[in-house]
Design a protein around this motif. Structure first.
Motif, PDB file in Angstrom:
ATOM      1  N   PRO A 185       0.804  -1.224   0.000  1.00  0.00           N
ATOM      2  CA  PRO A 185       0.000   0.000   0.000  1.00  0.00           C
ATOM      3  C   PRO A 185       0.837   1.275   0.000  1.00  0.00           C
ATOM      4  CG  PRO A 185       0.196  -0.817   2.219  1.00  0.00           C
ATOM      5  CD  PRO A 185       1.035  -1.721   1.346  1.00  0.00           C
ATOM      6  N   VAL A 186       2.082   1.202  -0.503  1.00  0.00           N
ATOM      7  CA  VAL A 186       2.960   2.378  -0.473  1.00  0.00           C
ATOM      8  C   VAL A 186       3.542   2.651  -1.858  1.00  0.00           C
ATOM      9  CG1 VAL A 186       3.581   2.137   1.951  1.00  0.00           C
ATOM     10  CG2 VAL A 186       4.903   0.935   0.207  1.00  0.00           C
ATOM     11  N   SER A 187       4.151   3.822  -1.982  1.00  0.00           N
ATOM     12  CA  SER A 187       4.756   4.198  -3.251  1.00  0.00           C
ATOM     13  C   SER A 187       5.989   3.343  -3.526  1.00  0.00           C
ATOM     14  CB  SER A 187       5.155   5.666  -3.220  1.00  0.00           C
ATOM     15  OG  SER A 187       6.286   5.841  -2.400  1.00  0.00           O
ATOM     16  N   LYS A 188       6.491   3.455  -4.753  1.00  0.00           N
ATOM     17  CA  LYS A 188       7.632   2.653  -5.148  1.00  0.00           C
ATOM     18  C   LYS A 188       8.875   3.005  -4.330  1.00  0.00           C
ATOM     19  CE  LYS A 188       8.325   2.941  -9.579  1.00  0.00           C
ATOM     20  NZ  LYS A 188       8.773   2.758 -10.976  1.00  0.00           N
ATOM     21  N   SER A 189       9.080   4.290  -4.108  1.00  0.00           N
ATOM     22  CA  SER A 189      10.267   4.708  -3.365  1.00  0.00           C
ATOM     23  C   SER A 189      10.206   4.235  -1.914  1.00  0.00           C
ATOM     24  CB  SER A 189      10.430   6.222  -3.426  1.00  0.00           C
ATOM     25  OG  SER A 189       9.255   6.872  -3.028  1.00  0.00           O
ATOM     26  N   THR A 190       9.026   4.271  -1.355  1.00  0.00           N
ATOM     27  CA  THR A 190       8.867   3.775   0.018  1.00  0.00           C
ATOM     28  C   THR A 190       9.105   2.274   0.070  1.00  0.00           C
ATOM     29  OG1 THR A 190       7.284   5.512   0.532  1.00  0.00           O
ATOM     30  CG2 THR A 190       7.299   3.585   1.968  1.00  0.00           C
ATOM     31  N   ALA A 191       8.623   1.579  -0.939  1.00  0.00           N
ATOM     32  CA  ALA A 191       8.839   0.136  -0.995  1.00  0.00           C
ATOM     33  C   ALA A 191      10.335  -0.169  -1.042  1.00  0.00           C
ATOM     34  CB  ALA A 191       8.131  -0.452  -2.206  1.00  0.00           C
ATOM     35  N   THR A 192      11.055   0.567  -1.855  1.00  0.00           N
ATOM     36  CA  THR A 192      12.509   0.399  -1.925  1.00  0.00           C
ATOM     37  C   THR A 192      13.126   0.530  -0.539  1.00  0.00           C
ATOM     38  OG1 THR A 192      12.657   1.244  -4.186  1.00  0.00           O
ATOM     39  CG2 THR A 192      14.630   1.375  -2.840  1.00  0.00           C
ATOM     40  N   HIS A 193      12.678   1.531   0.172  1.00  0.00           N
ATOM     41  CA  HIS A 193      13.152   1.752   1.545  1.00  0.00           C
ATOM     42  C   HIS A 193      12.921   0.523   2.419  1.00  0.00           C
ATOM     43  CE1 HIS A 193      13.512   3.456   5.556  1.00  0.00           C
ATOM     44  NE2 HIS A 193      12.263   3.175   5.792  1.00  0.00           N
ATOM     45  N   HIS A 194      11.726  -0.031   2.345  1.00  0.00           N
ATOM     46  CA  HIS A 194      11.394  -1.188   3.171  1.00  0.00           C
ATOM     47  C   HIS A 194      12.247  -2.406   2.801  1.00  0.00           C
ATOM     48  CE1 HIS A 194       8.288   0.684   5.413  1.00  0.00           C
ATOM     49  NE2 HIS A 194       7.524   0.928   4.366  1.00  0.00           N
ATOM     50  N   PHE A 195      12.452  -2.592   1.505  1.00  0.00           N
ATOM     51  CA  PHE A 195      13.264  -3.732   1.076  1.00  0.00           C
ATOM     52  C   PHE A 195      14.696  -3.600   1.590  1.00  0.00           C
ATOM     53  CE2 PHE A 195       9.959  -4.185  -2.340  1.00  0.00           C
ATOM     54  CZ  PHE A 195       9.572  -5.454  -1.983  1.00  0.00           C
ATOM     55  N   ARG A 196      15.189  -2.382   1.612  1.00  0.00           N
ATOM     56  CA  ARG A 196      16.549  -2.178   2.098  1.00  0.00           C
ATOM     57  C   ARG A 196      16.651  -2.516   3.592  1.00  0.00           C
ATOM     58  NH1 ARG A 196      19.224   2.824   3.395  1.00  0.00           N
ATOM     59  NH2 ARG A 196      17.368   3.844   2.584  1.00  0.00           N
ATOM     60  N   ILE A 197      15.671  -2.053   4.347  1.00  0.00           N
ATOM     61  CA  ILE A 197      15.653  -2.352   5.784  1.00  0.00           C
ATOM     62  C   ILE A 197      15.658  -3.866   6.005  1.00  0.00           C
ATOM     63  CG2 ILE A 197      14.370  -2.121   7.933  1.00  0.00           C
ATOM     64  CD1 ILE A 197      15.363   0.518   7.148  1.00  0.00           C
ATOM     65  N   LEU A 198      14.819  -4.561   5.252  1.00  0.00           N
ATOM     66  CA  LEU A 198      14.730  -6.013   5.400  1.00  0.00           C
ATOM     67  C   LEU A 198      16.042  -6.681   5.010  1.00  0.00           C
ATOM     68  CD1 LEU A 198      11.136  -6.682   4.022  1.00  0.00           C
ATOM     69  CD2 LEU A 198      11.945  -7.107   6.351  1.00  0.00           C
ATOM     70  N   ARG A 199      16.653  -6.192   3.950  1.00  0.00           N
ATOM     71  CA  ARG A 199      17.915  -6.781   3.502  1.00  0.00           C
ATOM     72  C   ARG A 199      19.018  -6.538   4.532  1.00  0.00           C
ATOM     73  NH1 ARG A 199      21.353  -3.818   0.793  1.00  0.00           N
ATOM     74  NH2 ARG A 199      19.730  -2.587  -0.260  1.00  0.00           N
ATOM     75  N   GLU A 200      19.124  -5.303   5.003  1.00  0.00           N
ATOM     76  CA  GLU A 200      20.179  -4.971   5.959  1.00  0.00           C
ATOM     77  C   GLU A 200      19.952  -5.644   7.311  1.00  0.00           C
ATOM     78  OE1 GLU A 200      20.285  -0.747   5.952  1.00  0.00           O
ATOM     79  OE2 GLU A 200      21.496  -0.624   4.128  1.00  0.00           O
ATOM     80  N   ALA A 201      18.732  -5.996   7.592  1.00  0.00           N
ATOM     81  CA  ALA A 201      18.455  -6.725   8.833  1.00  0.00           C
ATOM     82  C   ALA A 201      18.813  -8.197   8.667  1.00  0.00           C
ATOM     83  CB  ALA A 201      16.982  -6.578   9.212  1.00  0.00           C
ATOM     84  N   GLY A 202      18.983  -8.615   7.413  1.00  0.00           N
ATOM     85  CA  GLY A 202      19.349 -10.004   7.151  1.00  0.00           C
ATOM     86  C   GLY A 202      18.172 -10.908   6.873  1.00  0.00           C
ATOM     87  N   LEU A 203      17.002 -10.320   6.689  1.00  0.00           N
ATOM     88  CA  LEU A 203      15.807 -11.142   6.510  1.00  0.00           C
ATOM     89  C   LEU A 203      15.603 -11.598   5.074  1.00  0.00           C
ATOM     90  CD1 LEU A 203      13.315  -9.375   8.921  1.00  0.00           C
ATOM     91  CD2 LEU A 203      14.010 -11.761   8.990  1.00  0.00           C
ATOM     92  N   ILE A 204      16.021 -10.774   4.122  1.00  0.00           N
ATOM     93  CA  ILE A 204      15.847 -11.155   2.724  1.00  0.00           C
ATOM     94  C   ILE A 204      17.159 -11.031   1.962  1.00  0.00           C
ATOM     95  CG2 ILE A 204      13.444 -10.414   2.678  1.00  0.00           C
ATOM     96  CD1 ILE A 204      14.360  -7.940   1.112  1.00  0.00           C
ATOM     97  N   ARG A 205      17.220 -11.739   0.846  1.00  0.00           N
ATOM     98  CA  ARG A 205      18.354 -11.657  -0.046  1.00  0.00           C
ATOM     99  C   ARG A 205      17.855 -11.098  -1.363  1.00  0.00           C
ATOM    100  NH1 ARG A 205      23.310 -13.665   0.492  1.00  0.00           N
ATOM    101  NH2 ARG A 205      22.757 -14.908   2.304  1.00  0.00           N
ATOM    102  N   GLN A 206      18.593 -10.128  -1.904  1.00  0.00           N
ATOM    103  CA  GLN A 206      18.155  -9.487  -3.136  1.00  0.00           C
ATOM    104  C   GLN A 206      19.156  -9.720  -4.253  1.00  0.00           C
ATOM    105  OE1 GLN A 206      17.386  -5.318  -1.534  1.00  0.00           O
ATOM    106  NE2 GLN A 206      15.401  -5.795  -2.425  1.00  0.00           N
TER     107      GLN A 206
END
Lengths: 115, 115
Positions: B51-72
């Motif tokens: 439910p967010v804009s593309k730029s916000t989504a990018t932000h969330h993906f980065r947080i998840l990646r840096e937390a170690g939860l996802i691999r991109q």
DNA sequence: ATCAAAGTTTGATCTCCATCGTACTTTCGT
DNA sequence: ACGAAAGTACGATGGAGATCAAACTTTGAT
């Protein structure tokens, strides 16, 4: 009035994952939960080892209570805190365990499994 | 440069509970994790229902990646996202399961245990 | 070569929340 | 009745983070 001294506690069914996570994401609050988990019984507000002022501590206890993680009751001038373990386990099975386990140093986990 | 397109991923041992909790406390990010859990394979950033804009989504993906939860990783112009399930389970056993389970509606849990 | 698609980056807001000090309330001893 | 102890309530403040729009980059298709 004594009525004011009975704080509001949410019913088990109204406990939400969002509020629980918001509660445990704070290191101070997670420390409170951990200390309650490790302790044998309930603990007064002043009985915790916390790196914040008294007013801030009060704030954290309120967040935990409103999230449904702890139950608070008075014993004289002291406010006791009890972990709502069974109730949390009922709604979110395994969550509290996973968090408290993750909180312990890695060496403990190794000792428990491979040690 | 292609080098810029290989984002940094934390080693399993450097994943901290604090960062993981900070990641999953956000509903949008928790939704990403859940969708990855329920899916059969990896999902491109644009493949999520968010439910967010593309730029916000990018932000969330980065947080998840840096937390170690996802691999991109990149697949053409698409950036794919994979849940680091096994690794997370290794450091924080039961945590991901508990959260994803808690995320599902209560009726599902009832069906699974008592239904 | 161009253009569109998919994400990222940057910069700016805006809101929320952890924190503290001070003042207040309640209870227990004496 | 008085004072100390244990918390709470109330602003005020400061910082972090969620959000967006706009400009940019990279890749794939035509």
């Amino acid at each position: 009035m004594e009525a004011d001294r009975i704080p509001h506690h949410p019913d088990v069914r109204t406990i939400t994952l969002q509020r629980v996570l918001e509660a445990v994401v704070d290191p101070v609050r997670r420390s409170i939960v951990t200390q309650l988990c490790d302790a044998s019984g309930d603990i007064a507000c002043g009985g915790f080892d916390l790196p914040v002022s008294k007013s801030t501590a009060t704030h954290h206890f309120r967040i935990l209570r409103e999230a449904g993680l702890i139950r608070q009751y008075y014993a004289g001038t002291s406010r006791m805190n009890a972990l709502r373990r069974d109730e949390i386990d009922e709604v979110f099975p395994g969550l509290l365990d996973a968090i408290v386990t993750a909180e312990r140093p890695a060496s403990d986990a190794e000792r428990a499994t491979a040690g």
